[in-house]
Design a protein around this motif. Structure first.
Motif, PDB file in Angstrom:
ATOM      1  N   MET A   1      57.633 -51.213  44.100  1.00  0.00           N
ATOM      2  CA  MET A   1      56.744 -52.249  44.621  1.00  0.00           C
ATOM      3  C   MET A   1      57.510 -53.130  45.606  1.00  0.00           C
ATOM      4  SD  MET A   1      54.455 -55.006  42.486  1.00  0.00           S
ATOM      5  CE  MET A   1      53.625 -53.704  41.575  1.00  0.00           C
ATOM      6  N   ALA A   2      56.897 -53.408  46.757  1.00  0.00           N
ATOM      7  CA  ALA A   2      57.562 -54.171  47.807  1.00  0.00           C
ATOM      8  C   ALA A   2      57.830 -55.606  47.356  1.00  0.00           C
ATOM      9  CB  ALA A   2      56.695 -54.171  49.064  1.00  0.00           C
ATOM     10  N   ILE A   3      58.903 -56.160  47.969  1.00  0.00           N
ATOM     11  CA  ILE A   3      59.275 -57.539  47.633  1.00  0.00           C
ATOM     12  C   ILE A   3      58.136 -58.491  47.976  1.00  0.00           C
ATOM     13  CG2 ILE A   3      60.849 -59.424  48.216  1.00  0.00           C
ATOM     14  CD1 ILE A   3      63.026 -57.346  48.645  1.00  0.00           C
ATOM     15  N   LYS A   4      57.442 -58.196  49.080  1.00  0.00           N
ATOM     16  CA  LYS A   4      56.331 -59.048  49.507  1.00  0.00           C
ATOM     17  C   LYS A   4      55.235 -59.087  48.434  1.00  0.00           C
ATOM     18  CE  LYS A   4      53.144 -59.773  53.373  1.00  0.00           C
ATOM     19  NZ  LYS A   4      52.692 -59.268  54.699  1.00  0.00           N
ATOM     20  N   THR A   5      54.978 -57.916  47.837  1.00  0.00           N
ATOM     21  CA  THR A   5      53.963 -57.836  46.774  1.00  0.00           C
ATOM     22  C   THR A   5      54.409 -58.616  45.550  1.00  0.00           C
ATOM     23  OG1 THR A   5      53.338 -55.638  47.580  1.00  0.00           O
ATOM     24  CG2 THR A   5      52.574 -56.264  45.378  1.00  0.00           C
ATOM     25  N   TRP A   6      55.695 -58.478  45.205  1.00  0.00           N
ATOM     26  CA  TRP A   6      56.224 -59.230  44.056  1.00  0.00           C
ATOM     27  C   TRP A   6      56.118 -60.735  44.299  1.00  0.00           C
ATOM     28  CZ3 TRP A   6      56.999 -58.405  39.202  1.00  0.00           C
ATOM     29  CH2 TRP A   6      57.268 -57.107  38.745  1.00  0.00           C
ATOM     30  N   ASN A   7      56.460 -61.153  45.500  1.00  0.00           N
ATOM     31  CA  ASN A   7      56.344 -62.580  45.830  1.00  0.00           C
ATOM     32  C   ASN A   7      54.910 -63.068  45.668  1.00  0.00           C
ATOM     33  OD1 ASN A   7      59.051 -62.757  46.421  1.00  0.00           O
ATOM     34  ND2 ASN A   7      58.785 -62.435  48.624  1.00  0.00           N
ATOM     35  N   ARG A   8      53.948 -62.208  46.055  1.00  0.00           N
ATOM     36  CA  ARG A   8      52.550 -62.575  45.906  1.00  0.00           C
ATOM     37  C   ARG A   8      52.176 -62.691  44.428  1.00  0.00           C
ATOM     38  NH1 ARG A   8      50.254 -58.384  48.053  1.00  0.00           N
ATOM     39  NH2 ARG A   8      50.420 -59.137  50.187  1.00  0.00           N
ATOM     40  N   HIS A   9      52.678 -61.752  43.629  1.00  0.00           N
ATOM     41  CA  HIS A   9      52.394 -61.795  42.190  1.00  0.00           C
ATOM     42  C   HIS A   9      52.966 -63.062  41.547  1.00  0.00           C
ATOM     43  CE1 HIS A   9      50.430 -58.032  42.028  1.00  0.00           C
ATOM     44  NE2 HIS A   9      51.498 -57.250  42.073  1.00  0.00           N
ATOM     45  N   VAL A  10      54.192 -63.407  41.940  1.00  0.00           N
ATOM     46  CA  VAL A  10      54.819 -64.618  41.386  1.00  0.00           C
ATOM     47  C   VAL A  10      54.011 -65.844  41.793  1.00  0.00           C
ATOM     48  CG1 VAL A  10      56.853 -66.110  41.479  1.00  0.00           C
ATOM     49  CG2 VAL A  10      57.139 -63.629  41.284  1.00  0.00           C
ATOM     50  N   ARG A  11      53.645 -65.901  43.065  1.00  0.00           N
ATOM     51  CA  ARG A  11      52.857 -67.037  43.561  1.00  0.00           C
ATOM     52  C   ARG A  11      51.501 -67.109  42.869  1.00  0.00           C
ATOM     53  NH1 ARG A  11      53.171 -65.734  48.360  1.00  0.00           N
ATOM     54  NH2 ARG A  11      51.122 -64.755  48.651  1.00  0.00           N
TER      55      ARG A  11
ATOM     56  N   PRO B   1      50.485 -60.082  37.408  1.00  0.00           N
ATOM     57  CA  PRO B   1      50.439 -61.551  37.459  1.00  0.00           C
ATOM     58  C   PRO B   1      50.249 -62.185  36.074  1.00  0.00           C
ATOM     59  CG  PRO B   1      49.112 -60.614  39.226  1.00  0.00           C
ATOM     60  CD  PRO B   1      49.489 -59.487  38.344  1.00  0.00           C
ATOM     61  N   PHE B   2      49.443 -61.540  35.229  1.00  0.00           N
ATOM     62  CA  PHE B   2      49.241 -62.083  33.880  1.00  0.00           C
ATOM     63  C   PHE B   2      50.524 -61.964  33.045  1.00  0.00           C
ATOM     64  CE2 PHE B   2      44.770 -61.472  35.023  1.00  0.00           C
ATOM     65  CZ  PHE B   2      44.221 -62.662  34.544  1.00  0.00           C
ATOM     66  N   MET B   3      51.251 -60.860  33.220  1.00  0.00           N
ATOM     67  CA  MET B   3      52.519 -60.708  32.498  1.00  0.00           C
ATOM     68  C   MET B   3      53.539 -61.743  32.977  1.00  0.00           C
ATOM     69  SD  MET B   3      52.759 -56.536  32.383  1.00  0.00           S
ATOM     70  CE  MET B   3      54.372 -56.509  31.628  1.00  0.00           C
ATOM     71  N   LEU B   4      53.561 -61.981  34.293  1.00  0.00           N
ATOM     72  CA  LEU B   4      54.452 -63.020  34.815  1.00  0.00           C
ATOM     73  C   LEU B   4      54.047 -64.397  34.296  1.00  0.00           C
ATOM     74  CD1 LEU B   4      54.856 -61.850  38.531  1.00  0.00           C
ATOM     75  CD2 LEU B   4      56.624 -61.875  36.757  1.00  0.00           C
ATOM     76  N   GLU B   5      52.747 -64.612  34.237  1.00  0.00           N
ATOM     77  CA  GLU B   5      52.263 -65.888  33.703  1.00  0.00           C
ATOM     78  C   GLU B   5      52.677 -66.050  32.245  1.00  0.00           C
ATOM     79  OE1 GLU B   5      47.995 -68.244  33.219  1.00  0.00           O
ATOM     80  OE2 GLU B   5      48.170 -66.553  34.622  1.00  0.00           O
ATOM     81  N   GLY B   6      52.569 -64.954  31.476  1.00  0.00           N
ATOM     82  CA  GLY B   6      53.023 -64.999  30.083  1.00  0.00           C
ATOM     83  C   GLY B   6      54.511 -65.302  29.983  1.00  0.00           C
ATOM     84  N   MET B   7      55.286 -64.747  30.925  1.00  0.00           N
ATOM     85  CA  MET B   7      56.721 -65.025  30.956  1.00  0.00           C
ATOM     86  C   MET B   7      56.987 -66.499  31.207  1.00  0.00           C
ATOM     87  SD  MET B   7      59.634 -63.479  33.510  1.00  0.00           S
ATOM     88  CE  MET B   7      59.090 -64.530  34.877  1.00  0.00           C
ATOM     89  N   TRP B   8      56.252 -67.082  32.207  1.00  0.00           N
ATOM     90  CA  TRP B   8      56.441 -68.522  32.485  1.00  0.00           C
ATOM     91  C   TRP B   8      56.052 -69.363  31.265  1.00  0.00           C
ATOM     92  CZ3 TRP B   8      59.470 -67.900  36.097  1.00  0.00           C
ATOM     93  CH2 TRP B   8      59.195 -67.197  37.256  1.00  0.00           C
ATOM     94  N   LEU B   9      54.940 -69.003  30.619  1.00  0.00           N
ATOM     95  CA  LEU B   9      54.491 -69.760  29.449  1.00  0.00           C
ATOM     96  C   LEU B   9      55.534 -69.693  28.329  1.00  0.00           C
ATOM     97  CD1 LEU B   9      50.725 -68.674  29.286  1.00  0.00           C
ATOM     98  CD2 LEU B   9      51.637 -70.852  30.097  1.00  0.00           C
TER      99      LEU B   9
ATOM    100  N   SER C   1      47.775 -69.556  39.192  1.00  0.00           N
ATOM    101  CA  SER C   1      46.820 -69.378  38.090  1.00  0.00           C
ATOM    102  C   SER C   1      47.139 -70.329  36.936  1.00  0.00           C
ATOM    103  CB  SER C   1      46.861 -67.931  37.608  1.00  0.00           C
ATOM    104  OG  SER C   1      45.985 -67.742  36.532  1.00  0.00           O
ATOM    105  N   MET C   2      48.435 -70.508  36.658  1.00  0.00           N
ATOM    106  CA  MET C   2      48.821 -71.446  35.597  1.00  0.00           C
ATOM    107  C   MET C   2      48.340 -72.857  35.921  1.00  0.00           C
ATOM    108  SD  MET C   2      52.683 -70.423  34.427  1.00  0.00           S
ATOM    109  CE  MET C   2      52.880 -72.016  33.659  1.00  0.00           C
ATOM    110  N   TRP C   3      48.513 -73.254  37.170  1.00  0.00           N
ATOM    111  CA  TRP C   3      48.104 -74.600  37.561  1.00  0.00           C
ATOM    112  C   TRP C   3      46.585 -74.752  37.541  1.00  0.00           C
ATOM    113  CZ3 TRP C   3      49.567 -79.329  37.699  1.00  0.00           C
ATOM    114  CH2 TRP C   3      48.853 -80.268  38.468  1.00  0.00           C
TER     115      TRP C   3
END
Length: 295
Positions: free
Chosen positions: A1-11, A216-224, A16-18
């Protein structure tokens, strides 16, 4: 997966958390409370295990060498004991040194025995494993030149039983508490994702792949999980250091001690942070899976 896509997922995950901050706060709160309980329990269990190990390691055999043996013969007996199986350490103490120790412990009045020392030359022996103390004591007792072999027969076996039972109970409770933590945290995350079911359905309808929706949901779970672990880590760091410095002087003359903060906190911080992240990611992945199929 491209870095650009990962950056989008993180963002997207942070956005979504906010956007769903109240549900996110609820999930973070559940993680915080649960991991704080886990942290306290782990600290207690590690200290109980340390105290039990200290008591075990303090167990030693006291061998009273026959008064008919001169020091040369006593040293020969020392070498024989060192060669016995399961013997880890042998320390020879002459009767004169034993008397000095008794005088230091109980007062100068006992120094009257300097003229005619009634004590024995002594061997202090430690087994390679505390549980083998009784067997080693039996081997030593069979050697010629020993008047008595003392190791707390009967009491030492009870001590080992108590230590083993304590450790077993600690392991069982640790497993139960971790399972409860997984259940509470993952269910809280499920609620946050269930509230956004329509959001997932829309993403699927416009052609998003399962991974594109899931990450994105898995990343959100990681942040939580990470944010929920921060407060327990800070609380345990401050709290344990305070408790350690207050209680340690009370047991400084005892045979046991508490786990040093540097040793305990390094393990505890790693466990709490990893638990928070893993449970957050796993809980999110499992929760979002049921909504990936749009009917």
């Amino acid at each position: 997966m491209a870095i650009k896509t990962w950056n989008r997922h993180v963002r997207d995950s942070l956005t979504s958390m906010w956007r769903n901050r109240w549900m996110s706060l609820a999930a973070i709160g559940a993680v915080t409370v649960t991991l704080l309980l886990v942290g306290v329990f782990i600290a207690v269990i590690l200290n109980v295990n340390k105290i039990a190990s200290d008591f075990e390691n303090d167990v030693e055999i006291k061998v009273l060498i026959s008064t008919t043996m001169n020091e040369s013969k006593a040293l020969e007996l020392t070498q024989k004991v060192k060669k016995l199986p399961n013997v880890a350490e042998v320390r020879y103490v002459s009767k004169d040194d034993e008397l000095k120790k008794v005088v230091a412990d109980f007062g100068e009045d006992l120094s009257l025995f300097d003229q005619e020392n009634p004590l024995h030359n002594v061997l202090y022996v430690k087994a390679s494993e505390p549980q083998k103390t009784a067997a080693v004591a039996g081997q030593i007792d069979a050697l010629k030149g020993t008047d008595d072999v003392l190791y707390g027969k009967g009491q030492i076996e009870q001590l080992f039983d108590v230590v083993d039972t304590t450790r077993t109970i600690g392991i069982v409770f640790s497993i139960v508490l971790v399972l409860i933590a997984v259940f509470l945290i993952s269910n809280t995350i499920k609620l946050t994702i269930a509230a956004r079911q329509h959001e997932i359905e829309i993403m699927k309808l416009v052609g998003a792949t399962n991974n594109y929706v899931r990450i994105p949901f898995m990343l959100e779970g990681m942040w939580l999980g990470l944010l929920g672990a921060l407060l327990p880590v800070v609380a345990m760091s401050i709290g344990y250091v305070s408790v350690y410095h207050n209680l340690s002087p009370l047991v400084q003359n005892e045979v046991f001690s508490f786990v040093a903060p540097a040793n305990l906190l390094a393990l505890l911080i790693a466990v709490l942070v990893l638990m928070g992240i893993i449970i957050g990611v796993f809980g999110s992945a499992m929760s979002v899976r049921k909504y990936l199929t749009v009917k």
